[in-house]
Design a protein around this motif. Structure first.
Motif, mmCIF file in Angstrom:
data_model
loop_
_atom_site.group_PDB
_atom_site.id
_atom_site.type_symbol
_atom_site.label_atom_id
_atom_site.label_comp_id
_atom_site.label_asym_id
_atom_site.label_seq_id
_atom_site.Cartn_x
_atom_site.Cartn_y
_atom_site.Cartn_z
ATOM 1 N N PRO A 2 94.862 -61.277 -39.023
ATOM 2 C CA PRO A 2 94.658 -59.686 -39.260
ATOM 3 C C PRO A 2 94.208 -59.562 -40.641
ATOM 4 O O PRO A 2 94.670 -60.286 -41.616
ATOM 5 C CB PRO A 2 95.774 -59.253 -38.858
ATOM 6 C CG PRO A 2 96.687 -59.931 -38.890
ATOM 7 C CD PRO A 2 96.282 -61.464 -38.591
ATOM 8 N N ASP A 3 93.547 -58.409 -40.509
ATOM 9 C CA ASP A 3 93.221 -57.919 -41.917
ATOM 10 C C ASP A 3 94.620 -57.398 -42.765
ATOM 11 O O ASP A 3 95.429 -56.681 -42.190
ATOM 12 C CB ASP A 3 92.316 -56.640 -42.029
ATOM 13 C CG ASP A 3 92.247 -55.789 -43.230
ATOM 14 O OD1 ASP A 3 91.882 -56.583 -44.291
ATOM 15 O OD2 ASP A 3 91.999 -54.728 -43.457
ATOM 16 N N ARG A 4 94.713 -57.873 -43.947
ATOM 17 C CA ARG A 4 95.838 -57.415 -44.820
ATOM 18 C C ARG A 4 95.513 -56.869 -46.119
ATOM 19 O O ARG A 4 96.310 -56.391 -47.098
ATOM 20 C CB ARG A 4 96.742 -58.801 -45.018
ATOM 21 C CG ARG A 4 97.336 -59.521 -44.003
ATOM 22 C CD ARG A 4 97.763 -60.948 -44.271
ATOM 23 N NE ARG A 4 98.956 -60.699 -45.381
ATOM 24 C CZ ARG A 4 100.153 -60.502 -45.192
ATOM 25 N NH1 ARG A 4 100.515 -60.244 -43.948
ATOM 26 N NH2 ARG A 4 100.985 -60.564 -46.021
ATOM 27 N N SER A 5 94.288 -56.404 -46.158
ATOM 28 C CA SER A 5 93.789 -55.806 -47.302
ATOM 29 C C SER A 5 94.497 -54.254 -47.562
ATOM 30 O O SER A 5 94.708 -53.987 -48.769
ATOM 31 C CB SER A 5 92.400 -55.232 -47.457
ATOM 32 O OG SER A 5 92.014 -54.688 -46.239
ATOM 33 N N PHE A 6 94.952 -53.846 -46.485
ATOM 34 C CA PHE A 6 95.775 -52.531 -46.738
ATOM 35 C C PHE A 6 96.879 -52.743 -47.523
ATOM 36 O O PHE A 6 97.352 -51.721 -48.157
ATOM 37 C CB PHE A 6 95.989 -51.812 -45.258
ATOM 38 C CG PHE A 6 97.411 -52.649 -44.400
ATOM 39 C CD1 PHE A 6 98.427 -52.090 -44.623
ATOM 40 C CD2 PHE A 6 97.079 -53.970 -43.935
ATOM 41 C CE1 PHE A 6 99.567 -52.589 -43.913
ATOM 42 C CE2 PHE A 6 98.165 -54.556 -43.442
ATOM 43 C CZ PHE A 6 99.550 -53.816 -43.201
ATOM 44 N N ARG A 82 102.918 -56.941 -33.811
ATOM 45 C CA ARG A 82 101.555 -57.557 -33.639
ATOM 46 C C ARG A 82 101.754 -59.049 -33.224
ATOM 47 O O ARG A 82 101.093 -59.593 -32.454
ATOM 48 C CB ARG A 82 100.875 -57.797 -35.005
ATOM 49 C CG ARG A 82 99.537 -58.549 -35.119
ATOM 50 C CD ARG A 82 98.762 -58.092 -36.405
ATOM 51 N NE ARG A 82 99.845 -58.175 -37.527
ATOM 52 C CZ ARG A 82 100.215 -59.167 -38.286
ATOM 53 N NH1 ARG A 82 99.891 -60.351 -37.866
ATOM 54 N NH2 ARG A 82 101.048 -58.877 -39.566
ATOM 55 N N ARG A 256 96.027 -53.938 -34.145
ATOM 56 C CA ARG A 256 95.692 -55.008 -34.862
ATOM 57 C C ARG A 256 95.668 -56.354 -34.424
ATOM 58 O O ARG A 256 94.535 -56.632 -34.522
ATOM 59 C CB ARG A 256 96.478 -55.013 -36.286
ATOM 60 C CG ARG A 256 96.447 -54.232 -37.230
ATOM 61 C CD ARG A 256 96.992 -54.289 -38.591
ATOM 62 N NE ARG A 256 97.435 -53.553 -39.646
ATOM 63 C CZ ARG A 256 96.426 -53.104 -40.192
ATOM 64 N NH1 ARG A 256 95.142 -53.440 -40.315
ATOM 65 N NH2 ARG A 256 96.850 -52.066 -41.110
ATOM 66 N N ASP A 260 92.076 -58.255 -33.665
ATOM 67 C CA ASP A 260 92.011 -59.783 -33.763
ATOM 68 C C ASP A 260 91.576 -60.676 -32.744
ATOM 69 O O ASP A 260 90.664 -61.299 -32.929
ATOM 70 C CB ASP A 260 93.308 -60.175 -34.393
ATOM 71 C CG ASP A 260 93.075 -61.392 -35.107
ATOM 72 O OD1 ASP A 260 92.259 -61.467 -35.895
ATOM 73 O OD2 ASP A 260 94.003 -62.534 -35.132
ATOM 74 N N ALA A 290 87.688 -50.971 -35.409
ATOM 75 C CA ALA A 290 88.137 -51.177 -36.876
ATOM 76 C C ALA A 290 88.330 -49.688 -37.432
ATOM 77 O O ALA A 290 89.337 -49.402 -38.274
ATOM 78 C CB ALA A 290 86.991 -51.926 -37.593
ATOM 79 N N ASP A 294 92.064 -48.461 -39.155
ATOM 80 C CA ASP A 294 92.398 -48.134 -40.487
ATOM 81 C C ASP A 294 92.649 -46.685 -40.432
ATOM 82 O O ASP A 294 93.454 -46.217 -41.218
ATOM 83 C CB ASP A 294 90.962 -48.302 -41.312
ATOM 84 C CG ASP A 294 90.979 -49.582 -42.039
ATOM 85 O OD1 ASP A 294 91.663 -50.684 -41.559
ATOM 86 O OD2 ASP A 294 90.090 -49.756 -42.681
#
Length: 386
Positions: A2-6, A82, A256, A260, A290, A294
């Protein structure tokens, strides 16, 4: 993955990023070892593992004092959800079940129960809902009648998470100081007292320990009251104000995971000799998913950051986060099921499990339509125009 940029958003400090990384590694290593064939035993095993490895220390105010860190609570719930919805449930109920004790309890109440619940040696529950008063807490009819140095409990509670397996219940009953909400008080009630009966275990589409409880002339000591007489409604709402944002975080974790799973499916599944992800319609679904993820994350961590920054209440922010995150997680998961086709409704598939898990989050701790009422009242009340 999963995106972890947050985690680089300004809502977080380095300690939050370190915790998220450590918990991700722990969840990947430990949660697959839990046998879910017996839901009650799985909850005990999960609480024990979470307590053994220190994660439940975050579920209550630290022994040295201070406040609950809501961003930490949200990060933990998002990560656990998750990986495993029941793990999220197990963690969340340790916090919600002892929230009133942690925030408003006496020193003796804290000393008796918090070490046990933090270490995973005792399971807690939050007993607020009644058969005729779900969203309408002020309509509660269960009574706690003073009799010398005791209160006598009579009435029923239902849809109680951890009902039947909990060691301690935070219970709300009418003591009659005033009509409606102002006549409720909060109590610490250990399991197994005479007159305390589990009358029904409730089965749902996503297995969780839930029960209806009945109290018949059940006696508890006066010092079991949390806070002062008539403060029960305020205590309940203050606890829910903290933990409502974390329900949104759990929904975010489910969303999330669904995104994914959908990305993996879209890239690996072939249709007409090309990946499913080459289809514009599929790309449109991915874009919407997406966006929902977000937007939910921004609302969740705004509410958590606002509370951690010292706001006495985050009623509006938490309601917005819960409403949007839970409703839109349902949309994200539904799209994921659609992208999986027949496999999406096959028992045992991750997206099928998520589809069952998400639905209850739009109901408990304030149903979606109740959140709309809360948001509208808060917005109207803040408006200064004519």
């Amino acid at each position: 993955m999963p995106d972890r940029s947050f985690l680089n958003w300004p809502f977080f400090e380095d300690r939050h990023r370190e915790l998220a990384t450590a918990l991700e590694q722990w969840a990947a290593r430990e949660l697959g070892r839990i046998d879910h064939s017996d839901t009650d035993q799985a909850c005990w095993d999960l609480v024990s593992a979470l307590g053994r490895d220190g994660w439940l220390t975050h579920s209550a105010v630290p022994p040295e004092g201070g406040e609950l860190d809501v961003r930490t609570l949200c990060l933990i719930r998002e990560t656990l959800a998750r990986h495993d919805g029941l793990a999220d449930f197990a963690f969340a109920m340790q916090g919600l079940g002892t929230g009133a004790i942690s925030l408003f309890g006496s020193d003796a109440q804290k000393a008796e129960w918090l070490p046990l619940t933090r270490s995973g040696q005792a399971i807690s529950a939050f007993a607020l809902t009644e058969p005729q008063s779900g969203s309408d807490v002020a309509n509660s009819t269960m009574t706690a009648t003073r009799d010398g140095e005791h209160f006598v409990l009579n009435g029923e509670k239902t849809w109680i998470s951890n009902g039947g397996i909990a060691d301690v219940y935070t219970l709300f009953a009418r003591t009659g100081e005033a009509p409606g909400a102002k006549g409720l008080s909060a109590f610490v009630v250990p399991a197994g007292l005479p007159g305390f009966e589990v009358v029904e275990r409730l089965e749902t589409i996503a297995p969780h320990p839930l029960a209806t409880l009945r109290f018949t002339d059940c006696r508890i000591p006066v010092h079991a009251m949390i806070g002062a007489p008539g403060e029960g409604f305020r205590i309940a709402m203050s606890v829910l104000d903290v933990f409502r944002s974390t329900v949104a975080a759990a929904a975010l974790g489910f969303a999330r995971r669904a995104l994914d799973e959908a990305l993996t499916r879209a890239k690996s599944r072939q249709i007409g000799g090309a990946p499913l992800s080459d289809l514009q319609m599929v790309q449109g679904h991915i874009a919407d998913m997406a966006l929902d993820v977000d937007a939910a994350a921004l609302l969740v961590y705004r509410a958590a950051w606002t509370k951690d920054s010292g706001a006495p209440r985050v009623t509006r922010e938490a309601a917005m986060a819960k409403l949007f995150a839970t409703d839109h997680a349902q949309d994200v998961i539904d799209r994921a099921v659609q992208l999986f086709g027949g496999d999406g409704v096959k028992s045992g598939q991750t997206v099928e499990r998520l589809y069952r898990e998400i639905r209850a989050l739009r109901i408990y701790e304030g149903a979606s339509d109740v959140q709309r009422v809360v948001i509208a009242r808060q917005t109207l009340g803040a408006h200064q125009g004519g």
